[in-house]
Motif scaffolding. Structure first.
Motif, mmCIF file in Angstrom:
data_model
loop_
_atom_site.group_PDB
_atom_site.id
_atom_site.type_symbol
_atom_site.label_atom_id
_atom_site.label_comp_id
_atom_site.label_asym_id
_atom_site.label_seq_id
_atom_site.Cartn_x
_atom_site.Cartn_y
_atom_site.Cartn_z
ATOM 1 N N UNK A 37 0.830 -1.205 0.000
ATOM 2 C CA UNK A 37 0.000 0.000 0.000
ATOM 3 C C UNK A 37 0.867 1.257 0.000
ATOM 4 N N UNK A 38 1.935 1.245 0.760
ATOM 5 C CA UNK A 38 2.842 2.397 0.803
ATOM 6 C C UNK A 38 3.465 2.623 -0.568
ATOM 7 N N UNK A 39 3.908 1.553 -1.215
ATOM 8 C CA UNK A 39 4.511 1.687 -2.543
ATOM 9 C C UNK A 39 3.500 2.258 -3.532
ATOM 10 N N UNK A 40 2.255 1.807 -3.437
ATOM 11 C CA UNK A 40 1.202 2.321 -4.323
ATOM 12 C C UNK A 40 0.943 3.799 -4.062
ATOM 13 N N UNK A 41 0.888 4.184 -2.790
ATOM 14 C CA UNK A 41 0.661 5.592 -2.434
ATOM 15 C C UNK A 41 1.829 6.471 -2.881
ATOM 16 N N UNK A 42 3.049 5.951 -2.768
ATOM 17 C CA UNK A 42 4.216 6.717 -3.223
ATOM 18 C C UNK A 42 4.168 6.939 -4.729
ATOM 19 N N UNK A 43 3.713 5.911 -5.453
ATOM 20 C CA UNK A 43 3.576 6.043 -6.904
ATOM 21 C C UNK A 43 2.504 7.086 -7.240
ATOM 22 N N UNK A 44 1.383 7.027 -6.530
ATOM 23 C CA UNK A 44 0.314 8.017 -6.738
ATOM 24 C C UNK A 44 0.810 9.428 -6.434
ATOM 25 N N UNK A 45 1.564 9.562 -5.351
ATOM 26 C CA UNK A 45 2.081 10.868 -4.969
ATOM 27 C C UNK A 45 3.042 11.401 -6.036
ATOM 28 N N UNK A 46 3.893 10.534 -6.566
ATOM 29 C CA UNK A 46 4.823 10.957 -7.613
ATOM 30 C C UNK A 46 4.062 11.401 -8.863
ATOM 31 N N UNK A 47 3.015 10.667 -9.226
ATOM 32 C CA UNK A 47 2.199 11.042 -10.379
ATOM 33 C C UNK A 47 1.549 12.410 -10.170
#
Length: 71
Positions: A37-47
């Motif tokens: 979940x953290x990795x997914x949120x980090x990807x969303x944040x970068x986008x």
């Protein structure tokens, strides 16, 4: 030719040890879920940061096409 002897050994685990093993397995599975979940949120944040940077670079009179996405 040498022979390799293997011994089948049963490991005896008492109830308390089994409970600790099960607790560890559950917590480890939960940790892996949270890390995903953290990795997914980090990807969303970068986008979102990338999109924000792109918006800042555009001229205020430019039309910005964007797809309307509902989550």
């Amino acid at each position: 030719m040498s022979q390799v002897k293997t011994m089948d050994r049963d490991t005896h685990v008492n109830f308390e040890d089994q409970q600790n093993i099960n607790l560890f397995a559950r917590k480890n599975a939960k940790l892996q879920d949270i890390l995903e979940q953290i990795a997914e949120k980090e990807k969303d944040m970068q986008n979102l940061e990338d999109a924000s940077s792109e918006l800042m670079l555009t001229d205020s009179t430019d039309l910005i096409p964007y797809p309307h996405v509902l989550n």
